[in-house]
Design a protein around this motif. Structure first.
Motif, mmCIF file in Angstrom:
data_model
loop_
_atom_site.group_PDB
_atom_site.id
_atom_site.type_symbol
_atom_site.label_atom_id
_atom_site.label_comp_id
_atom_site.label_asym_id
_atom_site.label_seq_id
_atom_site.Cartn_x
_atom_site.Cartn_y
_atom_site.Cartn_z
ATOM 1 N N SER A 51 0.869 -1.173 0.000
ATOM 2 C CA SER A 51 0.000 0.000 0.000
ATOM 3 C C SER A 51 0.905 1.222 0.000
ATOM 4 N N LEU A 52 0.730 2.063 -1.015
ATOM 5 C CA LEU A 52 1.635 3.185 -1.204
ATOM 6 C C LEU A 52 0.844 4.471 -1.379
ATOM 7 N N ASN A 53 1.299 5.533 -0.713
ATOM 8 C CA ASN A 53 0.728 6.867 -0.881
ATOM 9 C C ASN A 53 1.899 7.833 -0.994
ATOM 10 N N VAL A 54 2.088 8.348 -2.187
ATOM 11 C CA VAL A 54 3.163 9.304 -2.413
ATOM 12 C C VAL A 54 2.530 10.585 -2.933
ATOM 13 N N ASN A 55 2.439 11.570 -2.036
ATOM 14 C CA ASN A 55 1.865 12.864 -2.405
ATOM 15 C C ASN A 55 0.478 12.744 -3.028
ATOM 16 N N GLY A 56 -0.352 11.896 -2.466
ATOM 17 C CA GLY A 56 -1.725 11.750 -2.953
ATOM 18 C C GLY A 56 -1.896 10.687 -4.014
ATOM 19 N N GLN A 57 -0.812 10.205 -4.598
ATOM 20 C CA GLN A 57 -0.882 9.107 -5.559
ATOM 21 C C GLN A 57 -0.872 7.829 -4.734
ATOM 22 N N GLN A 58 -2.064 7.289 -4.489
ATOM 23 C CA GLN A 58 -2.132 6.162 -3.583
ATOM 24 C C GLN A 58 -2.824 4.973 -4.207
ATOM 25 N N GLY A 59 -2.488 3.808 -3.680
ATOM 26 C CA GLY A 59 -3.089 2.576 -4.146
ATOM 27 C C GLY A 59 -2.264 1.393 -3.698
ATOM 28 N N SER A 60 -2.677 0.239 -4.166
ATOM 29 C CA SER A 60 -1.959 -0.985 -3.896
ATOM 30 C C SER A 60 -1.119 -1.299 -5.128
ATOM 31 N N TYR A 61 0.174 -1.459 -4.924
ATOM 32 C CA TYR A 61 1.109 -1.634 -6.024
ATOM 33 C C TYR A 61 1.894 -2.933 -5.860
ATOM 34 N N SER A 62 2.327 -3.482 -6.984
ATOM 35 C CA SER A 62 3.273 -4.587 -6.914
ATOM 36 C C SER A 62 4.609 -4.013 -6.474
ATOM 37 N N LYS A 63 5.491 -4.865 -6.066
ATOM 38 C CA LYS A 63 6.821 -4.450 -5.626
ATOM 39 C C LYS A 63 7.523 -3.630 -6.714
ATOM 40 N N ASN A 64 7.453 -4.083 -7.961
ATOM 41 C CA ASN A 64 8.120 -3.391 -9.072
ATOM 42 C C ASN A 64 7.470 -2.044 -9.381
ATOM 43 N N GLN A 65 6.129 -1.993 -9.368
ATOM 44 C CA GLN A 65 5.436 -0.722 -9.609
ATOM 45 C C GLN A 65 5.762 0.283 -8.515
ATOM 46 N N ALA A 66 5.780 -0.183 -7.275
ATOM 47 C CA ALA A 66 6.069 0.702 -6.141
ATOM 48 C C ALA A 66 7.480 1.269 -6.251
ATOM 49 N N GLU A 67 8.413 0.456 -6.691
ATOM 50 C CA GLU A 67 9.783 0.939 -6.852
ATOM 51 C C GLU A 67 9.840 2.068 -7.878
ATOM 52 N N ILE A 68 9.083 1.962 -8.961
ATOM 53 C CA ILE A 68 9.058 3.003 -9.997
ATOM 54 C C ILE A 68 8.466 4.297 -9.439
ATOM 55 N N VAL A 69 7.373 4.191 -8.671
ATOM 56 C CA VAL A 69 6.745 5.380 -8.073
ATOM 57 C C VAL A 69 7.716 6.050 -7.105
ATOM 58 N N ILE A 70 8.391 5.260 -6.278
ATOM 59 C CA ILE A 70 9.354 5.807 -5.316
ATOM 60 C C ILE A 70 10.554 6.424 -6.038
ATOM 61 N N ARG A 71 11.026 5.770 -7.084
ATOM 62 C CA ARG A 71 12.153 6.310 -7.866
ATOM 63 C C ARG A 71 11.794 7.693 -8.413
#
Length: 131
Positions: A51-71
């Motif tokens: 579960s990821l929330n980065v500046n309002g961009q939130q949702g459930s992400y796969s490990k790889n998708q979450a890494e791209i959002v964090i990058r």
């Protein structure tokens, strides 16, 4: 007499308290990954779904998708410092941390929820919220 000794030994064996200590897993590698803007190092600790929330961009992400959002977040908001300001352990296998992430764009509150399975730390929820 030998049977009595055997029974007594068995009684002690089964009634003796067995101390199982939880191995404390350090959050330091996670802190270091955030401080160094290393999405790949941080992603090593992600659950397969996070579960990821980065500046309002939130949702459930796969490990790889979450890494791209964090990058992308790290690229737009390079770290000028990160520190944990609060930690809480709700039960032996779940912990929460709150940190302050400083960047040129401002300060972000970071909420990290981790589970500990055996000796492995896994992030199942991560939030960067501009403060």
């Amino acid at each position: 007499m030998t049977i009595l000794n055997l029974l007594f030994s068995l009684l002690l064996l089964f009634n003796s308290p067995i101390k199982v200590e939880k191995e404390d897993i350090s959050i330091d590698p996670v802190i270091s990954a955030i401080n160094n803007n290393s999405s790949s190092d941080l992603a090593k600790f992600f659950e397969s779904s996070i579960s990821l929330n980065v500046n309002g961009q939130q949702g459930s992400y796969s490990k790889n998708q979450a890494e791209i959002v964090i990058r992308d977040f790290f690229k737009k908001n390079p770290s000028q410092g990160f520190s944990i300001v609060y930690s809480s352990e709700t039960n032996p296998s779940l912990s929460s941390f709150i940190g302050d992430y400083l960047s040129e764009e401002g300060t972000f509150k970071v909420f990290i929820k981790v589970s500990q399975q055996e000796s492995i730390l896994r992030i199942y929820s991560l939030e960067f919220v501009k403060g």
